[in-house]
Design a protein around this motif. Structure first.
Motif, PDB file in Angstrom:
ATOM      1  N   GLN A   1       9.382  -0.893   0.574  1.00 45.32           N
ATOM      2  CA  GLN A   1       8.701   0.358   0.916  1.00 45.32           C
ATOM      3  C   GLN A   1       8.143   1.009  -0.348  1.00 45.32           C
ATOM      4  OE1 GLN A   1      11.231   3.506   2.292  1.00 45.32           O
ATOM      5  NE2 GLN A   1       9.566   4.614   3.238  1.00 45.32           N
ATOM      6  N   ASN A   2       6.856   1.322  -0.315  1.00 46.83           N
ATOM      7  CA  ASN A   2       6.203   2.052  -1.401  1.00 46.83           C
ATOM      8  C   ASN A   2       6.176   3.527  -1.007  1.00 46.83           C
ATOM      9  OD1 ASN A   2       4.579   3.103  -3.382  1.00 46.83           O
ATOM     10  ND2 ASN A   2       2.762   1.897  -2.865  1.00 46.83           N
ATOM     11  N   GLN A   3       6.823   4.384  -1.788  1.00 52.08           N
ATOM     12  CA  GLN A   3       6.893   5.803  -1.456  1.00 52.08           C
ATOM     13  C   GLN A   3       5.770   6.630  -2.094  1.00 52.08           C
ATOM     14  OE1 GLN A   3      10.982   6.947  -2.315  1.00 52.08           O
ATOM     15  NE2 GLN A   3      11.576   6.312  -0.271  1.00 52.08           N
ATOM     16  N   GLU A   4       4.827   5.977  -2.744  1.00 55.08           N
ATOM     17  CA  GLU A   4       3.669   6.701  -3.289  1.00 55.08           C
ATOM     18  C   GLU A   4       2.831   7.242  -2.146  1.00 55.08           C
ATOM     19  OE1 GLU A   4       2.944   7.517  -6.304  1.00 55.08           O
ATOM     20  OE2 GLU A   4       4.207   6.202  -7.501  1.00 55.08           O
ATOM     21  N   THR A   5       2.224   8.417  -2.361  1.00 58.59           N
ATOM     22  CA  THR A   5       1.405   9.038  -1.318  1.00 58.59           C
ATOM     23  C   THR A   5      -0.044   9.222  -1.740  1.00 58.59           C
ATOM     24  OG1 THR A   5       2.092  11.206  -2.119  1.00 58.59           O
ATOM     25  CG2 THR A   5       3.343  10.264  -0.279  1.00 58.59           C
TER      26      THR A   5
ATOM     27  N   GLY B   1      -0.596   6.607 -12.677  1.00 61.47           N
ATOM     28  CA  GLY B   1       0.151   7.711 -12.081  1.00 61.47           C
ATOM     29  C   GLY B   1       1.282   7.295 -11.163  1.00 61.47           C
ATOM     30  N   CYS B   2       1.501   6.015 -10.969  1.00 57.01           N
ATOM     31  CA  CYS B   2       2.578   5.542 -10.083  1.00 57.01           C
ATOM     32  C   CYS B   2       3.938   5.865 -10.706  1.00 57.01           C
ATOM     33  CB  CYS B   2       2.468   4.043  -9.863  1.00 57.01           C
ATOM     34  SG  CYS B   2       1.064   3.529  -8.874  1.00 57.01           S
ATOM     35  N   THR B   3       4.699   6.751 -10.049  1.00 57.68           N
ATOM     36  CA  THR B   3       6.005   7.141 -10.594  1.00 57.68           C
ATOM     37  C   THR B   3       7.080   7.260  -9.523  1.00 57.68           C
ATOM     38  OG1 THR B   3       5.413   9.461 -10.380  1.00 57.68           O
ATOM     39  CG2 THR B   3       5.004   8.441 -12.522  1.00 57.68           C
ATOM     40  N   LYS B   4       6.770   6.933  -8.300  1.00 56.46           N
ATOM     41  CA  LYS B   4       7.761   7.092  -7.228  1.00 56.46           C
ATOM     42  C   LYS B   4       8.554   5.795  -7.022  1.00 56.46           C
ATOM     43  CE  LYS B   4       5.773  10.994  -5.068  1.00 56.46           C
ATOM     44  NZ  LYS B   4       5.165  11.572  -3.938  1.00 56.46           N
ATOM     45  N   ASP B   5       9.607   5.935  -6.229  1.00 49.05           N
ATOM     46  CA  ASP B   5      10.483   4.795  -5.977  1.00 49.05           C
ATOM     47  C   ASP B   5       9.853   3.762  -5.057  1.00 49.05           C
ATOM     48  OD1 ASP B   5      12.458   5.853  -7.539  1.00 49.05           O
ATOM     49  OD2 ASP B   5      13.749   6.461  -5.874  1.00 49.05           O
ATOM     50  N   VAL B   6      10.244   2.522  -5.298  1.00 50.97           N
ATOM     51  CA  VAL B   6       9.985   1.433  -4.375  1.00 50.97           C
ATOM     52  C   VAL B   6      11.361   1.059  -3.815  1.00 50.97           C
ATOM     53  CG1 VAL B   6       9.187  -0.938  -4.141  1.00 50.97           C
ATOM     54  CG2 VAL B   6       7.993   0.628  -5.682  1.00 50.97           C
ATOM     55  N   VAL B   7      11.503   1.134  -2.497  1.00 51.16           N
ATOM     56  CA  VAL B   7      12.793   0.875  -1.842  1.00 51.16           C
ATOM     57  C   VAL B   7      12.787  -0.564  -1.344  1.00 51.16           C
ATOM     58  CG1 VAL B   7      14.378   1.594  -0.029  1.00 51.16           C
ATOM     59  CG2 VAL B   7      12.933   3.295  -1.168  1.00 51.16           C
TER      60      VAL B   7
ATOM     61  N   TYR C   1      21.778  -4.902   4.495  1.00 52.23           N
ATOM     62  CA  TYR C   1      23.054  -5.231   3.851  1.00 52.23           C
ATOM     63  C   TYR C   1      23.141  -4.552   2.491  1.00 52.23           C
ATOM     64  CZ  TYR C   1      25.835  -8.104   0.656  1.00 52.23           C
ATOM     65  OH  TYR C   1      26.686  -8.527  -0.331  1.00 52.23           O
ATOM     66  N   TYR C   2      22.001  -4.476   1.819  1.00 49.80           N
ATOM     67  CA  TYR C   2      21.959  -3.871   0.484  1.00 49.80           C
ATOM     68  C   TYR C   2      20.590  -3.222   0.284  1.00 49.80           C
ATOM     69  CZ  TYR C   2      22.242  -3.224  -4.522  1.00 49.80           C
ATOM     70  OH  TYR C   2      22.250  -2.654  -5.753  1.00 49.80           O
ATOM     71  N   THR C   3      20.567  -2.051  -0.352  1.00 50.33           N
ATOM     72  CA  THR C   3      19.321  -1.328  -0.645  1.00 50.33           C
ATOM     73  C   THR C   3      19.275  -0.983  -2.125  1.00 50.33           C
ATOM     74  OG1 THR C   3      19.294  -0.366   1.568  1.00 50.33           O
ATOM     75  CG2 THR C   3      17.942   0.721  -0.097  1.00 50.33           C
ATOM     76  N   GLU C   4      18.131  -1.179  -2.743  1.00 51.60           N
ATOM     77  CA  GLU C   4      17.952  -0.832  -4.154  1.00 51.60           C
ATOM     78  C   GLU C   4      16.648  -0.069  -4.325  1.00 51.60           C
ATOM     79  OE1 GLU C   4      19.042  -0.461  -8.023  1.00 51.60           O
ATOM     80  OE2 GLU C   4      20.239  -1.452  -6.487  1.00 51.60           O
ATOM     81  N   ASN C   5      16.696   1.006  -5.110  1.00 48.74           N
ATOM     82  CA  ASN C   5      15.495   1.771  -5.457  1.00 48.74           C
ATOM     83  C   ASN C   5      15.088   1.426  -6.879  1.00 48.74           C
ATOM     84  OD1 ASN C   5      15.738   3.035  -3.009  1.00 48.74           O
ATOM     85  ND2 ASN C   5      16.578   4.913  -3.830  1.00 48.74           N
ATOM     86  N   VAL C   6      13.819   1.112  -7.059  1.00 47.87           N
ATOM     87  CA  VAL C   6      13.269   0.844  -8.392  1.00 47.87           C
ATOM     88  C   VAL C   6      12.120   1.816  -8.593  1.00 47.87           C
ATOM     89  CG1 VAL C   6      12.219  -0.861  -9.914  1.00 47.87           C
ATOM     90  CG2 VAL C   6      13.889  -1.594  -8.193  1.00 47.87           C
ATOM     91  N   THR C   7      12.186   2.621  -9.644  1.00 54.46           N
ATOM     92  CA  THR C   7      11.159   3.621  -9.908  1.00 54.46           C
ATOM     93  C   THR C   7      10.003   2.994 -10.676  1.00 54.46           C
ATOM     94  OG1 THR C   7      12.850   5.322  -9.970  1.00 54.46           O
ATOM     95  CG2 THR C   7      10.708   5.888 -10.903  1.00 54.46           C
ATOM     96  N   ALA C   8       8.790   3.143 -10.137  1.00 49.94           N
ATOM     97  CA  ALA C   8       7.597   2.626 -10.807  1.00 49.94           C
ATOM     98  C   ALA C   8       7.329   3.435 -12.075  1.00 49.94           C
ATOM     99  CB  ALA C   8       6.401   2.692  -9.867  1.00 49.94           C
ATOM    100  N   ASN C   9       6.717   2.793 -13.050  1.00 52.23           N
ATOM    101  CA  ASN C   9       6.395   3.441 -14.320  1.00 52.23           C
ATOM    102  C   ASN C   9       4.926   3.179 -14.647  1.00 52.23           C
ATOM    103  OD1 ASN C   9       6.524   4.733 -16.758  1.00 52.23           O
ATOM    104  ND2 ASN C   9       7.636   3.108 -17.808  1.00 52.23           N
ATOM    105  N   GLY C  10       4.042   3.731 -13.831  1.00 50.83           N
ATOM    106  CA  GLY C  10       2.611   3.527 -14.048  1.00 50.83           C
ATOM    107  C   GLY C  10       2.254   2.054 -13.917  1.00 50.83           C
ATOM    108  N   THR C  11       1.434   1.576 -14.856  1.00 52.24           N
ATOM    109  CA  THR C  11       1.016   0.172 -14.818  1.00 52.24           C
ATOM    110  C   THR C  11       1.925  -0.711 -15.668  1.00 52.24           C
ATOM    111  OG1 THR C  11      -0.546   0.596 -16.609  1.00 52.24           O
ATOM    112  CG2 THR C  11      -1.400   0.727 -14.363  1.00 52.24           C
TER     113      THR C  11
ATOM    114  N   PRO D   1       0.820  -1.214   0.000  1.00 47.85           N
ATOM    115  CA  PRO D   1       0.000   0.000   0.000  1.00 47.85           C
ATOM    116  C   PRO D   1       0.858   1.270   0.000  1.00 47.85           C
ATOM    117  CG  PRO D   1      -0.645  -1.503   1.775  1.00 47.85           C
ATOM    118  CD  PRO D   1       0.633  -2.008   1.205  1.00 47.85           C
ATOM    119  N   ILE D   2       0.203   2.424  -0.193  1.00 48.28           N
ATOM    120  CA  ILE D   2       0.916   3.706  -0.235  1.00 48.28           C
ATOM    121  C   ILE D   2       1.569   4.017   1.105  1.00 48.28           C
ATOM    122  CG2 ILE D   2      -0.629   4.637  -1.993  1.00 48.28           C
ATOM    123  CD1 ILE D   2      -1.878   6.358   0.304  1.00 48.28           C
ATOM    124  N   SER D   3       2.680   4.731   1.030  1.00 45.56           N
ATOM    125  CA  SER D   3       3.412   5.223   2.216  1.00 45.56           C
ATOM    126  C   SER D   3       3.597   4.144   3.284  1.00 45.56           C
ATOM    127  CB  SER D   3       2.681   6.418   2.826  1.00 45.56           C
ATOM    128  OG  SER D   3       2.567   7.446   1.883  1.00 45.56           O
ATOM    129  N   THR D   4       3.913   2.940   2.844  1.00 46.52           N
ATOM    130  CA  THR D   4       4.013   1.817   3.773  1.00 46.52           C
ATOM    131  C   THR D   4       5.312   1.060   3.541  1.00 46.52           C
ATOM    132  OG1 THR D   4       1.610   1.573   3.714  1.00 46.52           O
ATOM    133  CG2 THR D   4       2.849  -0.275   4.575  1.00 46.52           C
TER     134      THR D   4
END
Length: 149
Positions: free
Chosen positions: A130-134, A74-80, A98-108, A38-41
């Protein structure tokens, strides 16, 4: 007796010419599949999903592949995405990533990202997503797999 000698010689010859390949078998396994965050979670292992625990001992190569897909155009924020390593001296999983990766969402549209992983830890597991969408309703679906050779 002669047959036993011939059989023994034959087995000896086969074993002496037997070559073991120097490449390890390859395998791919999902650390997690079909997590909808879910968003902001931030979802964590054990509480929201159960991660596979993968041994990296004795492997030559490893890579992580991330699949992220938003449930709204409209999903365009990072997923951590964070991973934990196993500390064999304490016989516990580390609580710090140990390792962190950010993947940017590209809508659907499904986004796939693969990165090499240095197999310098004994074992690895997915620690959190973590979903950074708000915006309300902007959930993301996440899959994480590991390839080991």
């Amino acid at each position: 007796m002669k047959k036993a000698r011939i059989l023994g010689l034959l087995i000896f010859l086969i074993l002496s010419f037997w070559t073991v390949s120097d490449t390890a078998p390859t395998r791919q396994k999902f650390l997690s599949s079909d997590i909808t965050v879910p968003i902001s979670t931030t979802w964590v292992d054990v509480t929201h999903f159960t991660s596979a625990k993968i041994s990296l001992a004795y492997c030559e190569y490893a890579s992580l592949t991330f699949y992220v897909k938003g449930n709204n155009a409209g999903c365009t924020k990072d997923v951590v995405i964070k991973f934990a390593a196993f500390d064999s001296k304490r016989d516990k999983w580390d609580t710090i990533a140990y390792y962190t990766e950010n993947v940017t969402a590209n809508g659907t549209t499904a986004v796939q990202k693969t990165i090499p992983l240095t197999p310098d830890v004994e074992r690895i597991k997915l620690l959190s997503v973590q979903n950074q969408e708000t915006t309300s309703g902007y959930t993301v679906d996440v899959n994480v797999s590991i390839f080991i050779k």
